[in-house]
Scaffold this motif. Structure first.
Motif, PDB file in Angstrom:
ATOM      1  N   THR A   2       0.843  -1.189   0.000  1.00  0.00           N
ATOM      2  CA  THR A   2       0.000   0.000   0.000  1.00  0.00           C
ATOM      3  C   THR A   2       0.877   1.237   0.000  1.00  0.00           C
ATOM      4  OG1 THR A   2      -1.673  -1.150   1.260  1.00  0.00           O
ATOM      5  CG2 THR A   2      -1.781   1.237   1.262  1.00  0.00           C
ATOM      6  N   THR A   3       0.601   2.176  -0.902  1.00  0.00           N
ATOM      7  CA  THR A   3       1.349   3.417  -0.967  1.00  0.00           C
ATOM      8  C   THR A   3       0.795   4.380   0.076  1.00  0.00           C
ATOM      9  OG1 THR A   3       1.675   3.103  -3.318  1.00  0.00           O
ATOM     10  CG2 THR A   3       2.078   5.308  -2.438  1.00  0.00           C
ATOM     11  N   VAL A   4       1.611   4.797   1.039  1.00  0.00           N
ATOM     12  CA  VAL A   4       1.145   5.646   2.127  1.00  0.00           C
ATOM     13  C   VAL A   4       1.454   7.094   1.801  1.00  0.00           C
ATOM     14  CG1 VAL A   4       1.329   6.128   4.581  1.00  0.00           C
ATOM     15  CG2 VAL A   4       1.525   3.783   3.766  1.00  0.00           C
ATOM     16  N   THR A   5       0.470   7.953   1.954  1.00  0.00           N
ATOM     17  CA  THR A   5       0.675   9.370   1.688  1.00  0.00           C
ATOM     18  C   THR A   5       1.004  10.098   2.980  1.00  0.00           C
ATOM     19  OG1 THR A   5      -1.681   9.743   1.942  1.00  0.00           O
ATOM     20  CG2 THR A   5      -0.881   9.403  -0.275  1.00  0.00           C
ATOM     21  N   THR A   6       1.598  11.259   2.841  1.00  0.00           N
ATOM     22  CA  THR A   6       1.997  12.075   3.984  1.00  0.00           C
ATOM     23  C   THR A   6       0.813  12.841   4.537  1.00  0.00           C
ATOM     24  OG1 THR A   6       4.174  12.347   3.013  1.00  0.00           O
ATOM     25  CG2 THR A   6       3.567  13.877   4.747  1.00  0.00           C
ATOM     26  N   PRO A 135     -11.757   1.019  -4.508  1.00  0.00           N
ATOM     27  CA  PRO A 135     -11.262   2.392  -4.653  1.00  0.00           C
ATOM     28  C   PRO A 135      -9.742   2.462  -4.582  1.00  0.00           C
ATOM     29  CG  PRO A 135     -12.213   2.043  -2.468  1.00  0.00           C
ATOM     30  CD  PRO A 135     -12.556   0.837  -3.287  1.00  0.00           C
ATOM     31  N   ASN A 136      -9.165   3.216  -5.534  1.00  0.00           N
ATOM     32  CA  ASN A 136      -7.720   3.465  -5.578  1.00  0.00           C
ATOM     33  C   ASN A 136      -6.883   2.199  -5.775  1.00  0.00           C
ATOM     34  OD1 ASN A 136      -8.024   6.222  -5.383  1.00  0.00           O
ATOM     35  ND2 ASN A 136      -6.578   6.445  -3.695  1.00  0.00           N
ATOM     36  N   HIS A 137      -7.496   1.135  -6.291  1.00  0.00           N
ATOM     37  CA  HIS A 137      -6.719  -0.057  -6.636  1.00  0.00           C
ATOM     38  C   HIS A 137      -6.257   0.100  -8.079  1.00  0.00           C
ATOM     39  CE1 HIS A 137      -5.510  -4.174  -7.383  1.00  0.00           C
ATOM     40  NE2 HIS A 137      -5.677  -4.444  -6.101  1.00  0.00           N
ATOM     41  N   ILE A 148      -4.310   9.094 -19.042  1.00  0.00           N
ATOM     42  CA  ILE A 148      -3.653  10.368 -19.358  1.00  0.00           C
ATOM     43  C   ILE A 148      -2.634  10.726 -18.280  1.00  0.00           C
ATOM     44  CG2 ILE A 148      -3.991  12.851 -19.674  1.00  0.00           C
ATOM     45  CD1 ILE A 148      -6.650  12.305 -20.907  1.00  0.00           C
ATOM     46  N   LEU A 149      -3.012  10.529 -17.017  1.00  0.00           N
ATOM     47  CA  LEU A 149      -2.141  10.828 -15.892  1.00  0.00           C
ATOM     48  C   LEU A 149      -1.695   9.536 -15.225  1.00  0.00           C
ATOM     49  CD1 LEU A 149      -4.225  13.723 -14.269  1.00  0.00           C
ATOM     50  CD2 LEU A 149      -2.447  13.909 -16.017  1.00  0.00           C
ATOM     51  N   VAL A 150      -0.597   9.604 -14.478  1.00  0.00           N
ATOM     52  CA  VAL A 150      -0.161   8.468 -13.677  1.00  0.00           C
ATOM     53  C   VAL A 150      -0.438   8.787 -12.213  1.00  0.00           C
ATOM     54  CG1 VAL A 150       1.572   7.670 -15.313  1.00  0.00           C
ATOM     55  CG2 VAL A 150       2.220   9.361 -13.589  1.00  0.00           C
ATOM     56  N   TRP A 151      -0.851   7.773 -11.469  1.00  0.00           N
ATOM     57  CA  TRP A 151      -1.286   7.991 -10.096  1.00  0.00           C
ATOM     58  C   TRP A 151      -0.333   7.406  -9.060  1.00  0.00           C
ATOM     59  CZ3 TRP A 151      -4.958  11.448 -10.338  1.00  0.00           C
ATOM     60  CH2 TRP A 151      -5.763  11.498 -11.487  1.00  0.00           C
ATOM     61  N   SER A 152       0.712   6.720  -9.525  1.00  0.00           N
ATOM     62  CA  SER A 152       1.706   6.169  -8.609  1.00  0.00           C
ATOM     63  C   SER A 152       3.049   6.118  -9.339  1.00  0.00           C
ATOM     64  CB  SER A 152       1.316   4.758  -8.146  1.00  0.00           C
ATOM     65  OG  SER A 152       1.440   3.832  -9.221  1.00  0.00           O
ATOM     66  N   HIS A 251     -10.372  11.065  -3.404  1.00  0.00           N
ATOM     67  CA  HIS A 251      -9.413   9.956  -3.334  1.00  0.00           C
ATOM     68  C   HIS A 251      -8.012  10.330  -3.803  1.00  0.00           C
ATOM     69  CE1 HIS A 251     -12.790   7.193  -2.641  1.00  0.00           C
ATOM     70  NE2 HIS A 251     -13.400   7.817  -3.627  1.00  0.00           N
ATOM     71  N   LYS A 252      -7.883  11.394  -4.585  1.00  0.00           N
ATOM     72  CA  LYS A 252      -6.574  11.731  -5.135  1.00  0.00           C
ATOM     73  C   LYS A 252      -5.621  12.118  -4.013  1.00  0.00           C
ATOM     74  CE  LYS A 252      -8.667  11.165  -8.983  1.00  0.00           C
ATOM     75  NZ  LYS A 252      -8.733   9.771  -9.486  1.00  0.00           N
ATOM     76  N   GLY A 253      -4.461  11.490  -4.002  1.00  0.00           N
ATOM     77  CA  GLY A 253      -3.499  11.732  -2.937  1.00  0.00           C
ATOM     78  C   GLY A 253      -3.661  10.818  -1.744  1.00  0.00           C
ATOM     79  N   MET A 254      -4.663   9.919  -1.792  1.00  0.00           N
ATOM     80  CA  MET A 254      -4.828   8.944  -0.724  1.00  0.00           C
ATOM     81  C   MET A 254      -4.079   7.667  -1.095  1.00  0.00           C
ATOM     82  SD  MET A 254      -6.432  10.556   1.542  1.00  0.00           S
ATOM     83  CE  MET A 254      -6.834   9.240   2.690  1.00  0.00           C
ATOM     84  N   PRO A 255      -3.896   6.733  -0.138  1.00  0.00           N
ATOM     85  CA  PRO A 255      -3.152   5.508  -0.431  1.00  0.00           C
ATOM     86  C   PRO A 255      -3.720   4.755  -1.628  1.00  0.00           C
ATOM     87  CG  PRO A 255      -3.504   5.703   1.921  1.00  0.00           C
ATOM     88  CD  PRO A 255      -4.289   6.809   1.287  1.00  0.00           C
ATOM     89  N   THR A 256      -2.837   4.178  -2.434  1.00  0.00           N
ATOM     90  CA  THR A 256      -3.252   3.354  -3.558  1.00  0.00           C
ATOM     91  C   THR A 256      -2.910   1.895  -3.262  1.00  0.00           C
ATOM     92  OG1 THR A 256      -1.148   3.721  -4.697  1.00  0.00           O
ATOM     93  CG2 THR A 256      -2.970   5.207  -5.238  1.00  0.00           C
TER      94      THR A 256
END
Length: 354
Positions: A2-6, A135-137, A148-152, A251-256
């Motif tokens: 899981t990618t943890v955000t600050t 969500p966010n998987h 178009i964009l990358v999320w991780s 959800h943008k910027g939350m854990p993926t």
């Protein structure tokens, strides 16, 4: 992994502890049901839908009354906001918050989405259901697909084509790109008609075509070609920005998540979602989606009940030690943009000379 955000100053969160035996969500769901928060709100939705319908009619009446002058752009701005509100109503209908019967939901949902704003209801419902389930998987949520964009950073390392080209500066392009979101909804809805598995495909197609014929006819019959094109651009671009401004904080910027990384239902929904603090005006502008955590836990809960549910859910998550994030609207945009910038860092590193 899981990618943890600050976490940022002013955010409300709690550290995650070991989960308790049994179903944490079922105990929460019982509290919510006992509080009566899953009951439908027919009077609320009757009034809300009447007001949105009236605003829709007023917007087009103003457009026709103002006529072929540049003042008609005021109607374009107003109708952009109204289209956003219609989309929010269609969203609640699609989640079965409004009508008990699925047939009523499908009928009114298609009239609002397809006919009202030119958005494919069936296409959106399929896409949105997959988002809610995961969500966010990165592999399962279509909202974080690298189209178009990358999320991780993992997506950035694999990026090709447009995501690779735009990724280096995607944080700066995010809001400008939202001006295209309205057009994207129209195109996606029309493209989905080619899918034979789409339910009520002929009805959806008929309503979509009717919307575009009536919309374009009104613009080019009442306005000069130049004004018609400018009206269309102002209206659709602002509509896209409004929709993006509603959904970006959620959800943008939350854990993926990726691969087999799938926490239990409660944590999967809470840890990947963010609430936005605000007042009643925030509730109206964001359609209740500022209570994104509660909405994801209980998607069929009527939106006016989410504010009350928030108190129960926040307290329950604190008791479990599950991180529950709330922040302001502006801070949520900042977190989303910082996350986009961090996600694209491998692309900027690749572009540096050795």
């Amino acid at each position: 992994m899981t990618t943890v955000t600050t976490r940022h100053a002013g955010d409300t969160a709690a550290p995650t502890r070991e989960r308790r035996p049994g179903s944490d969500f079922s105990r929460l769901a019982k509290q919510i049901k006992d509080a009566g928060l899953m009951r439908r709100r027919p009077v609320y939705y009757g009034v809300r839908m009447a007001l949105v319908t009236a605003a829709y009619a007023v917007g087009w009446l103003a457009f026709a009354t103002i006529g072929d002058t540049w003042w008609t752009l005021l109607a374009a701005v107003f109708l952009a906001a109204v289209f956003g509100q219609v989309a929010l109503v269609a969203h609640d209908i699609g989640h079965r918050q409004v009508f008990r019967r699925s047939r009523s939901s499908a009928l009114i949902g298609r009239l609002a989405a397809n006919m009202g704003i030119g958005m494919g209801y069936g296409w959106w419902q399929d896409k949105h259901s997959r988002h809610h389930a995961n969500p966010n998987h990165e592999e399962l949520d279509p909202d974080v697909a690298p189209d178009i964009l990358v999320w991780s950073q993992a997506q950035a390392r694999r990026a090709t084509g447009l995501p690779r080209l735009l990724g280096r500066v995607q944080a700066y392009l995010f809001f400008p790109l939202l001006t295209l979101e309205g057009f994207n909804l129209h195109v996606a809805g029309m493209r989905a008609l080619a899918d034979r598995s789409l339910k009520q495909r002929r009805i959806e197609g008929t309503l979509l075509v009717a919307h575009f014929v009536l919309y374009l006819s009104a613009l080019f019959l009442l306005l000069s070609p130049g004004k018609a094109v400018v009206f269309l651009l102002v209206h659709q671009c602002l509509f896209g920005v409004y929709l993006g401004a509603i959904f970006a904080p959620n959800h943008k910027g939350m854990p993926t998540l990726n691969g087999s990384d799938r926490p239990d239902f409660l944590r999967r929904q809470v840890l990947t979602s963010r609430n936005v603090r605000g007042n009643r005006l925030t509730d109206v502008a964001l359609g209740g989606l500022n209570y994104q955590i509660e909405h994801h836990l209980f998607p069929s809960m009527p939106s006016p009940n989410l504010r009350k549910a928030q108190l129960l859910v926040h307290r329950y998550c604190d008791d479990l030690g599950v991180a529950y994030l709330q922040t302001s609207l502006i801070a949520s945009y900042g977190q989303a943009l910082r996350s986009l910038h961090q996600a694209s860092s491998p692309l900027r590193q690749q572009s540096r000379p050795a």
